[in-house]
Design a protein around this motif. Sequence first.
Motif, PDB file in Angstrom:
ATOM      1  N   PHE A 149     -33.253 -46.020  92.860  1.00 57.26           N
ATOM      2  CA  PHE A 149     -34.263 -46.996  92.435  1.00 57.26           C
ATOM      3  C   PHE A 149     -35.316 -47.248  93.517  1.00 57.26           C
ATOM      4  O   PHE A 149     -36.513 -47.160  93.245  1.00 57.26           O
ATOM      5  N   PHE A 150     -34.885 -47.558  94.733  1.00 51.04           N
ATOM      6  CA  PHE A 150     -35.835 -47.938  95.787  1.00 51.04           C
ATOM      7  C   PHE A 150     -36.461 -46.745  96.502  1.00 51.04           C
ATOM      8  O   PHE A 150     -37.561 -46.852  97.020  1.00 51.04           O
ATOM      9  N   ILE A 151     -35.755 -45.640  96.569  1.00 48.52           N
ATOM     10  CA  ILE A 151     -36.284 -44.504  97.338  1.00 48.52           C
ATOM     11  C   ILE A 151     -37.032 -43.515  96.434  1.00 48.52           C
ATOM     12  O   ILE A 151     -38.006 -42.901  96.859  1.00 48.52           O
ATOM     13  N   ILE A 152     -36.581 -43.383  95.195  1.00 46.98           N
ATOM     14  CA  ILE A 152     -37.246 -42.415  94.314  1.00 46.98           C
ATOM     15  C   ILE A 152     -38.106 -43.121  93.252  1.00 46.98           C
ATOM     16  O   ILE A 152     -39.317 -42.944  93.213  1.00 46.98           O
ATOM     17  N   PHE A 153     -37.481 -43.934  92.428  1.00 46.90           N
ATOM     18  CA  PHE A 153     -38.169 -44.475  91.252  1.00 46.90           C
ATOM     19  C   PHE A 153     -39.356 -45.387  91.621  1.00 46.90           C
ATOM     20  O   PHE A 153     -40.484 -45.144  91.190  1.00 46.90           O
ATOM     21  N   LEU A 154     -39.114 -46.417  92.412  1.00 47.04           N
ATOM     22  CA  LEU A 154     -40.198 -47.371  92.722  1.00 47.04           C
ATOM     23  C   LEU A 154     -41.364 -46.735  93.475  1.00 47.04           C
ATOM     24  O   LEU A 154     -42.516 -46.926  93.086  1.00 47.04           O
ATOM     25  N   PRO A 155     -41.111 -45.949  94.542  1.00 45.67           N
ATOM     26  CA  PRO A 155     -42.259 -45.294  95.196  1.00 45.67           C
ATOM     27  C   PRO A 155     -43.024 -44.357  94.255  1.00 45.67           C
ATOM     28  O   PRO A 155     -44.245 -44.281  94.306  1.00 45.67           O
ATOM     29  N   LEU A 156     -42.295 -43.674  93.360  1.00 44.64           N
ATOM     30  CA  LEU A 156     -42.963 -42.761  92.422  1.00 44.64           C
ATOM     31  C   LEU A 156     -43.893 -43.510  91.482  1.00 44.64           C
ATOM     32  O   LEU A 156     -45.001 -43.065  91.211  1.00 44.64           O
ATOM     33  N   TYR A 157     -43.433 -44.647  90.981  1.00 49.54           N
ATOM     34  CA  TYR A 157     -44.187 -45.316  89.929  1.00 49.54           C
ATOM     35  C   TYR A 157     -45.053 -46.478  90.405  1.00 49.54           C
ATOM     36  O   TYR A 157     -45.931 -46.932  89.668  1.00 49.54           O
ATOM     37  N   THR A 158     -44.824 -46.972  91.624  1.00 48.83           N
ATOM     38  CA  THR A 158     -45.688 -48.062  92.101  1.00 48.83           C
ATOM     39  C   THR A 158     -46.548 -47.621  93.278  1.00 48.83           C
ATOM     40  O   THR A 158     -47.506 -48.301  93.637  1.00 48.83           O
ATOM     41  N   GLY A 159     -46.169 -46.508  93.909  1.00 47.68           N
ATOM     42  CA  GLY A 159     -46.943 -46.032  95.054  1.00 47.68           C
ATOM     43  C   GLY A 159     -46.699 -46.854  96.313  1.00 47.68           C
ATOM     44  O   GLY A 159     -47.467 -46.785  97.270  1.00 47.68           O
ATOM     45  N   GLU A 160     -45.643 -47.645  96.336  1.00 49.39           N
ATOM     46  CA  GLU A 160     -45.340 -48.488  97.499  1.00 49.39           C
ATOM     47  C   GLU A 160     -43.936 -48.179  98.023  1.00 49.39           C
ATOM     48  O   GLU A 160     -43.014 -47.973  97.223  1.00 49.39           O
ATOM     49  N   PRO A 161     -43.764 -48.159  99.345  1.00 49.17           N
ATOM     50  CA  PRO A 161     -42.416 -47.914  99.886  1.00 49.17           C
ATOM     51  C   PRO A 161     -41.581 -49.208  99.829  1.00 49.17           C
ATOM     52  O   PRO A 161     -41.488 -49.948 100.811  1.00 49.17           O
ATOM     53  N   TRP A 162     -40.970 -49.463  98.707  1.00 47.69           N
ATOM     54  CA  TRP A 162     -40.334 -50.757  98.485  1.00 47.69           C
ATOM     55  C   TRP A 162     -39.115 -50.994  99.360  1.00 47.69           C
ATOM     56  O   TRP A 162     -38.830 -52.127  99.724  1.00 47.69           O
ATOM     57  N   PHE A 163     -38.406 -49.929  99.681  1.00 53.67           N
ATOM     58  CA  PHE A 163     -37.228 -50.151 100.535  1.00 53.67           C
ATOM     59  C   PHE A 163     -37.678 -50.647 101.913  1.00 53.67           C
ATOM     60  O   PHE A 163     -37.068 -51.554 102.489  1.00 53.67           O
ATOM     61  N   CYS A 164     -38.777 -50.071 102.437  1.00 49.30           N
ATOM     62  CA  CYS A 164     -39.294 -50.487 103.744  1.00 49.30           C
ATOM     63  C   CYS A 164     -39.713 -51.955 103.717  1.00 49.30           C
ATOM     64  O   CYS A 164     -39.589 -52.661 104.709  1.00 49.30           O
ATOM     65  N   LYS A 165     -40.228 -52.381 102.569  1.00 47.69           N
ATOM     66  CA  LYS A 165     -40.689 -53.769 102.457  1.00 47.69           C
ATOM     67  C   LYS A 165     -39.536 -54.762 102.576  1.00 47.69           C
ATOM     68  O   LYS A 165     -39.758 -55.923 102.883  1.00 47.69           O
ATOM     69  N   LEU A 166     -38.317 -54.281 102.257  1.00 46.60           N
ATOM     70  CA  LEU A 166     -37.172 -55.192 102.285  1.00 46.60           C
ATOM     71  C   LEU A 166     -36.132 -54.806 103.345  1.00 46.60           C
ATOM     72  O   LEU A 166     -35.151 -55.532 103.532  1.00 46.60           O
ATOM     73  N   CYS A 167     -36.373 -53.689 104.030  1.00 50.49           N
ATOM     74  CA  CYS A 167     -35.346 -53.112 104.912  1.00 50.49           C
ATOM     75  C   CYS A 167     -34.979 -54.036 106.092  1.00 50.49           C
ATOM     76  O   CYS A 167     -35.844 -54.378 106.918  1.00 50.49           O
ATOM     77  N   PRO A 168     -33.707 -54.419 106.211  1.00 51.04           N
ATOM     78  CA  PRO A 168     -33.311 -55.286 107.329  1.00 51.04           C
ATOM     79  C   PRO A 168     -33.352 -54.559 108.679  1.00 51.04           C
ATOM     80  O   PRO A 168     -33.565 -55.186 109.717  1.00 51.04           O
ATOM     81  N   VAL A 169     -33.169 -53.232 108.641  1.00 49.52           N
ATOM     82  CA  VAL A 169     -33.218 -52.464 109.901  1.00 49.52           C
ATOM     83  C   VAL A 169     -34.651 -52.465 110.435  1.00 49.52           C
ATOM     84  O   VAL A 169     -34.879 -52.638 111.642  1.00 49.52           O
ATOM     85  N   GLY A 170     -35.609 -52.308 109.528  1.00 45.48           N
ATOM     86  CA  GLY A 170     -37.025 -52.353 109.908  1.00 45.48           C
ATOM     87  C   GLY A 170     -37.392 -53.711 110.493  1.00 45.48           C
ATOM     88  O   GLY A 170     -38.144 -53.801 111.469  1.00 45.48           O
ATOM     89  N   SER A 171     -36.842 -54.776 109.899  1.00 44.99           N
ATOM     90  CA  SER A 171     -37.127 -56.127 110.412  1.00 44.99           C
ATOM     91  C   SER A 171     -36.638 -56.260 111.841  1.00 44.99           C
ATOM     92  O   SER A 171     -37.331 -56.800 112.701  1.00 44.99           O
TER      93      SER A 171
END
Lengths: 313, 102
Positions: A149-171
Motif C-alpha cells: 500500500f505505502f510503497i507501491i500503491f500510494l506512490p503510483l497513484y498519488t505521486g507522493e512518497p507516503w511512507f517517507c511522510k510517516l516514517c519514524p526512522v526518517g523522523s
Amino acid sequence: MQILRIEDLSFMHRNRIASFLIKIRTLIGFSSFFAFNSYLKGFATGIFTGQSKRYCAPFINCHSCPSATFACPVGLTQHFFTYRHLTGEMVIPKLSLGFLILISLLMGKIFCGWLCPFGLIQTLLYKIKSFKLHIPHHLTHIKYVVFAFFIIFLPLYTGEPWFCKLCPVGSLEAGIPLVSFGAASLALREIAQALFSLKLSILLVFLFMSVHTQRPFCRLFCPIGALYSFFGRFSLIRVKLDTDACTSCRLCERVCPIELPIEKAVKSGNCFLCGECLRSCNKNALYYGMNDDVKILKDKFSKLFLSKNKSIE
Amino acid sequence: MVILEFFSLVFISLAQISVPFFTNSTLTYVFFIPIALAVAISFLKMKKLFWLRVIVLVYFIAIAIKLVFSPACDSTNSFISSEFSECRSYASRICLSCIGIE
C-alpha cells in the motif's frame, strides 16, 4: 562430573566465531550506524552528495540525514513509483528492489539483525525492565500490506512518497537533526508543518512500544523487512537446529525477537539471524549454516557426476 | 530427468547474460516472472518441485547481480546507468517529507 563429548567440541568450534561476533553485536550495530552516517561535516556544510549515494543501504537509513552516505532503499523505491504520476510511464525501481532481493536471497534478514540502527535502538529499549507483551504472529503480516500500500500503491497513484511522510526512522535520523542542528535548522523549524508533529508522535509510539515488545516496527511495519521476510525463506545462510542435541528447554524461544517456537523460527523468513538463540543455548544445538537446499543440491550433483563417471568406466 | 533439470538450470542462467541486450520493458517482465514463480511456490508449498526452487533461486541471484553490478562492466544498459544517476541525484536532496512538509 560432566563428560565432554567429541561432538560437543565440534559444536563449540562451529560456534566459536559466531559467539564472539554475537557478543559484540551491539558494537557492530553502532559501528554500522556511524559508517552509514559518517559525513558529520554535513551538519555544517549541507547534505552529502558523493558517489556512494548511487547505492542503497541494506536497511532503512534516511538519506536526508546530512551525514548519511548512502541512499535509503525505501525512499528510492517510492521515488521511482511516483514517476507514473508525473510522466504517465510506469518505472520499476529495478536497482533498489534487485539489491534488496539479492541480499535477502543470500543472507536473509541478517542486516536487520546486525546492522540496522533503528533495529538496534529497539533492541536496546527492550532491555529496559518493564512488563513485556507478545505480538501475535499473524499480525506480523501487516508489513506486507504496508509494503504493497505505502510503497507501491500510494506512490503510483498519488505521486507522493507516503511512507517517507510517516516514517519514524526518517523522523529520528533526518527530521530531528535537520530542525535541531545546522545553518538551515531555524528556517526548517519554521516551515515544519503539522505532519512533522504526526511523524514525531509515530516515532514516540514506536519507541514506547519497543520497551514492551520485541522490535515492533521491524516485525509489524518495516517494508524492507517485508521484502526480506518474503525472499528470506530461500536464503542461503540460516540458523540451523540440531534436533539430536536439542533438549527442548525452550531457553532460545525466550530471547528470540520473532517469538516463534524454535522449530518454526529457524525455517521462517522472519528470522533476523541475530544469534540470540545461539547465545542462549547451553547445548550448542543451534548454529549458523547453509540452507538445506544447498546440501541436497550438492548431493544431487555429486550423484549426477558419480553416475556419469561410472558409466564412462 | 535430472539431466533435463540440470540443463534447464544452465539455460536460465545463460539467459541472464543476455539481459542487458533486452529493452527496458522486457527486463521489467523478466524481473517479475521469477517473483510470480516465487509467490506460487511459496503459497502452494510445492516442496516436491525441488529443481524448480533451485531454478528460481539461481534466476533471482543472477538477475539481481546483473541489475546491481552490470553498469560497471557494460555500457549497453544505459537505462540502469541512468537509474544509478537518478538514485544519486534524488538521494542528494533534502526530502522535505522528513520534516513533514507536504
